[in-house]
Design an enzyme around this catalytic site. Structure first.
Site, short mmCIF file in Angstrom:
data_model
loop_
_atom_site.label_atom_id
_atom_site.label_comp_id
_atom_site.label_asym_id
_atom_site.label_seq_id
_atom_site.Cartn_x
_atom_site.Cartn_y
_atom_site.Cartn_z
N HIS A 1 1.88 1.58 12.00
CA HIS A 1 0.92 0.75 11.27
C HIS A 1 1.68 -0.15 10.30
O HIS A 1 1.36 -1.33 10.17
CB HIS A 1 -0.08 1.64 10.54
CG HIS A 1 -1.23 0.92 9.93
ND1 HIS A 1 -2.11 0.15 10.66
CD2 HIS A 1 -1.65 0.83 8.63
CE1 HIS A 1 -3.04 -0.36 9.85
NE2 HIS A 1 -2.77 0.03 8.62
N PHE B 1 -8.81 1.40 5.47
CA PHE B 1 -9.53 1.79 4.26
C PHE B 1 -10.72 2.66 4.64
O PHE B 1 -11.37 2.45 5.67
CB PHE B 1 -10.03 0.56 3.51
CG PHE B 1 -8.97 -0.18 2.73
CD1 PHE B 1 -7.67 0.29 2.64
CD2 PHE B 1 -9.28 -1.36 2.06
CE1 PHE B 1 -6.70 -0.38 1.91
CE2 PHE B 1 -8.32 -2.05 1.34
CZ PHE B 1 -7.03 -1.56 1.26
N LYS C 1 3.65 -5.97 11.87
CA LYS C 1 3.12 -6.69 10.71
C LYS C 1 4.21 -7.43 9.94
O LYS C 1 3.90 -8.34 9.16
CB LYS C 1 2.36 -5.73 9.80
CG LYS C 1 1.06 -5.20 10.42
CD LYS C 1 0.34 -4.27 9.48
CE LYS C 1 -0.94 -3.72 10.10
NZ LYS C 1 -0.68 -2.79 11.22
N HIS D 1 -0.73 -8.74 8.23
CA HIS D 1 -1.76 -7.73 8.47
C HIS D 1 -3.04 -8.45 8.89
O HIS D 1 -3.71 -9.09 8.08
CB HIS D 1 -2.00 -6.91 7.20
CG HIS D 1 -2.76 -5.65 7.45
ND1 HIS D 1 -3.50 -5.41 8.60
CD2 HIS D 1 -2.90 -4.51 6.69
CE1 HIS D 1 -4.06 -4.23 8.53
NE2 HIS D 1 -3.71 -3.66 7.39
N GLU E 1 3.22 7.16 6.13
CA GLU E 1 3.52 7.11 7.56
C GLU E 1 4.92 7.65 7.84
O GLU E 1 5.16 8.28 8.87
CB GLU E 1 3.37 5.68 8.07
CG GLU E 1 3.33 5.59 9.58
CD GLU E 1 2.88 4.24 10.08
OE1 GLU E 1 2.58 4.13 11.29
OE2 GLU E 1 2.81 3.27 9.28
#
Length: 443
Positions: free
Chosen positions: A338, A431, A367, A372, A349
């Site tokens: 991620h 989120f 990213k 993002h 992570e």
């Protein structure tokens, strides 16, 4: 025995049977409980992608492998504390879509439709000839047409109710993308718009697998789209401390897993995958680009925006994807992280990867290049994962020269690394504590 006594006896018997079943499930090895799903692979037959690194598969892959960030200052963000982002500026969306329908579409819908058309064409399908009742669309969007909403709020304040567009609602709602893609493709099966924040694109792919596995669909077009590079949204993320503030050097701002990372860079884009059952692909002599063999989901239930620090919630999602795939952790060759470039996410992570994969599979994080892209991120990273499997090449993480000693990861840096990758896990977190892990293997 009276009827009431007989009823009570029957109810008690059912309760004991249910309790025995629950106990059996509890005592059974976790893998045994999921054995029916192991091996339920679905084929990825088409890819479509519109990103800041490129608006088609080839340019996206080239840009990703370059390891160079696409972040730049944006005129629409001028004067804000964070005035840079990763926009899609290599394609005229209206021209790519064509026709008169573009006037009713917000930008995130246009991105989704261009990616969906690419994916369907790549899969070798002609929507004019398929059975639309067996085709589904699952398209994750986190926010929707916020720029249209803001524009119409100004019109209302300045000029009154008659200035508000009658198309505000259908342009604003997040499910507009799924609906417009279904219209364009003649897809009359389930049309869904899951919202799990930045995990939405991955959630959509997981749901698509379920639709195929349950025989509700024969083909599912799935992915994510997002476009919220507006002063309001960028300022909102900046105010909560989520964004990098490297305005003096935007191209170096997105730096996943770097010791001096200070937040993510906003991006926009869309990616779509066409998913089908393997047997159906074989029957039509189609091409399988990769296999989706597992999809796990979990929720931290910890904090509205911060991840659970030790990554235990996210680990549950990864372990579920591995069980469905029939893999042990040691069989994973590569992790598409991620990797947001935020302090909390990258630390969480890293703890997760180090604990679950001590054999140190290679790690990348797109990213760094594309920023993002919120709801689109999981789908864009799924496309990157498929391409890694096909090309035997792991793209580098932009702006990362070396990993801090605290992060014991085999991050690919500076240039692409050749690797015969057979198995990949792609992470997506959002989120609200949403966690999704997708397990892919080479076809």
């Amino acid at each position: 025995m009276s009827q009431s006594a007989d009823t009570r006896t029957g109810a008690a018997s059912r309760d004991r049977a249910a309790e025995s079943a629950r106990a059996a499930r509890h005592l059974a090895p976790r893998g045994a409980r999921h054995r029916s799903r192991a091996g339920a692979a679905v084929a990825v037959t088409g890819l479509g992608v519109v990103t800041p690194a490129g608006a088609d598969e080839h340019s996206f892959w080239t840009g990703l492998c370059s390891g160079r960030s696409t972040a730049r200052r944006c005129e629409e963000l001028a004067g804000l504390p964070v005035d840079f982002a990763c926009p899609v500026d290599s394609v005229d969306l209206d021209a790519a879509i064509g026709g008169r329908s573009v006037w009713r579409m917000a930008r995130f819908v246009k991105l989704a439709l261009v990616a969906a058309r690419q994916a369907v064409a790549d899969a070798g399908h002609d929507p004019a000839r398929w059975d639309g009742g067996r085709v589904g669309v699952v398209l994750g969007v986190g926010v929707g047409g916020v720029s249209v909403l803001v524009d119409n709020a100004r019109r209302l304040a300045d000029d009154g109710p008659d200035a508000v567009s009658p198309l505000l609602v259908p342009m604003m709602i997040p499910n507009a993308a799924a609906g417009e893609v279904a219209i364009a493709l003649g897809a009359h099966g389930p049309s869904l718009a899951p919202v799990t924040a930045c995990a939405s694109g991955a959630t959509a792919i997981s749901i698509a697998r379920d639709l195929l596995d349950s025989d509700q669909c024969d083909i599912v077009v799935a992915g994510g789209a997002e476009s919220v590079l507006t002063p309001l949204v960028v300022t909102a993320f900046a105010r909560m401390g989520a964004l990098s503030t490297r305005s003096d050097d935007p191209a170096s701002a997105s730096r996943p897993f770097a010791a001096d990372r200070d937040g993510f860079v906003m991006g926009e884009g869309a990616a779509m995958l066409v998913l089908e059952r393997e047997a159906d692909v074989t029957a039509r002599s189609g091409r399988t680009r990769a296999l989706l063999v597992g999809a796990g989901s979990s929720t931290d239930a910890y904090h509205p925006t911060a991840p659970e620090p030790d990554g235990r919630g996210a680990q549950r999602a990864v372990e579920d994807a591995l069980r469905q795939a029939g893999w042990t952790p040691g069989e994973v060759d590569h992790v598409n992280a991620h990797g947001t470039s935020t302090l909390l996410n990258d630390a969480m992570e890293t703890a997760l990867i180090g604990r679950l994969f001590p054999h140190a599979p290679t790690v990348t994080a797109p990213k760094g290049v594309v920023g993002h892209t919120l709801a689109a991120a999981g789908a864009i990273e799924a496309v990157a994962t498929v391409l890694t499997l096909e090309h035997g090449l792991v793209p580098p993480i932009a702006n990362l020269d070396s990993v801090t000693d605290a992060f014991e990861l085999d991050c690919v840096v500076k240039e692409p690394r050749g690797q015969c990758v057979e198995t990949v896990v792609s992470h997506s977190f959002g989120f609200g504590g949403h966690n999704v892990a997708l397990a892919f293997r080479r076809a």
